[in-house]
Design an enzyme around this catalytic site. Structure first.
Site, PDB file in Angstrom:
ATOM      1  N   CYS A 260      49.707 -10.036  24.139  1.00 29.99           N
ATOM      2  CA  CYS A 260      48.528  -9.168  23.692  1.00 29.99           C
ATOM      3  C   CYS A 260      47.876  -8.890  25.021  1.00 29.99           C
ATOM      4  O   CYS A 260      47.484  -9.776  25.833  1.00 29.99           O
ATOM      5  CB  CYS A 260      47.793  -9.682  22.806  1.00 29.99           C
TER       6      CYS A 260
ATOM      7  N   HIS B 244      51.212  -6.186  14.535  1.00 32.77           N
ATOM      8  CA  HIS B 244      50.376  -6.630  15.692  1.00 32.77           C
ATOM      9  C   HIS B 244      49.020  -5.726  15.585  1.00 32.77           C
ATOM     10  O   HIS B 244      48.041  -6.206  16.104  1.00 32.77           O
ATOM     11  CB  HIS B 244      51.068  -6.700  16.818  1.00 32.77           C
TER      12      HIS B 244
END
Ligand code: GNR
Ligand code: NI
Length: 184
Positions: free
Chosen positions: A106, A148
């Site tokens: 991320c 996500h």
């Protein structure tokens, strides 16, 4: 005709700063978009430019400090085969029974990667950049990335899906890096 009527607004794409954990904005729930207007289209373009530059394959508005339900993605392999996806108010309408494990990263959790288990396939309903309702059936990497990104809109990071021990170790490291960068 007044002079002001002759002033045309020229848009220039902009890179947006990406927030990193720990940050309270990344833990906050984003608000629905009321209308897909020029402001939202500009946000989507700026987010895509920011994502490509990073580089990343997805980006959610809270990561650039905007608590609105907007995400962009592109899992295209090269600059020539770009396939940008722009979504407002995305919602998962179906998930497969089968799961998939993917090693996730991320942009808001830099330099850390962990396996995350999620449904292997999902259907996602959203508004595109013209405000038109669309639905896609995602599988493989796109299914992982879209889940996500939708998590970001709920204030959830991939590290919230791993053990508390691993999560706290990563958060401590990120906080330490932040404090060192701030020179404290
Ligand atoms: O660039 C990214 N890569 C990635 C790899 C595996 C699973 C999810 C992702 S999304 C991430 C960019 C990002 O932080 N999006 O929110
Ligand atoms: Ni992310």
């Amino acid at each position: 005709m007044s002079n002001d009527d002759m002033v045309m607004k020229v848009s220039v794409m902009a890179l947006l700063p990406i927030l990193t954990a720990p940050d309270p904005v990344l833990k906050s729930k984003a608000k629905r978009v009321e209308a897909v207007d020029d402001r939202i289209r500009t946000l989507m373009s700026d987010m895509l430019e920011t994502m490509y530059k990073a580089p990343g394959i997805g980006l959610a508005a809270p990561q650039v400090g905007v608590l609105e339900r907007v995400v962009v993605m592109d899992i295209g392999k090269t600059e020539e085969t770009r396939q940008p996806l722009r979504m407002a108010n995305p919602e998962i309408t179906w998930v497969s029974d089968q799961d998939n494990t993917y090693e996730e990263g991320c942009l808001s959790v830099p330099e850390h990667y962990s396996n995350v288990v999620r449904p292997a396939e999902v259907k996602v309903r959203y508004l595109d950049e013209t405000g038109t309702a669309k639905e896609i059936h995602a599988e493989g990497l796109l299914a992982t990335v879209v889940q996500h990104e939708l998590d970001h809109l709920e204030g959830i990071l991939f590290i919230d899906h791993i053990s508390a021990l691993k999560r706290n170790m990563i958060l401590r490291k990120l906080l330490k890096a932040k404090k060192e960068a701030a020179g404290s």
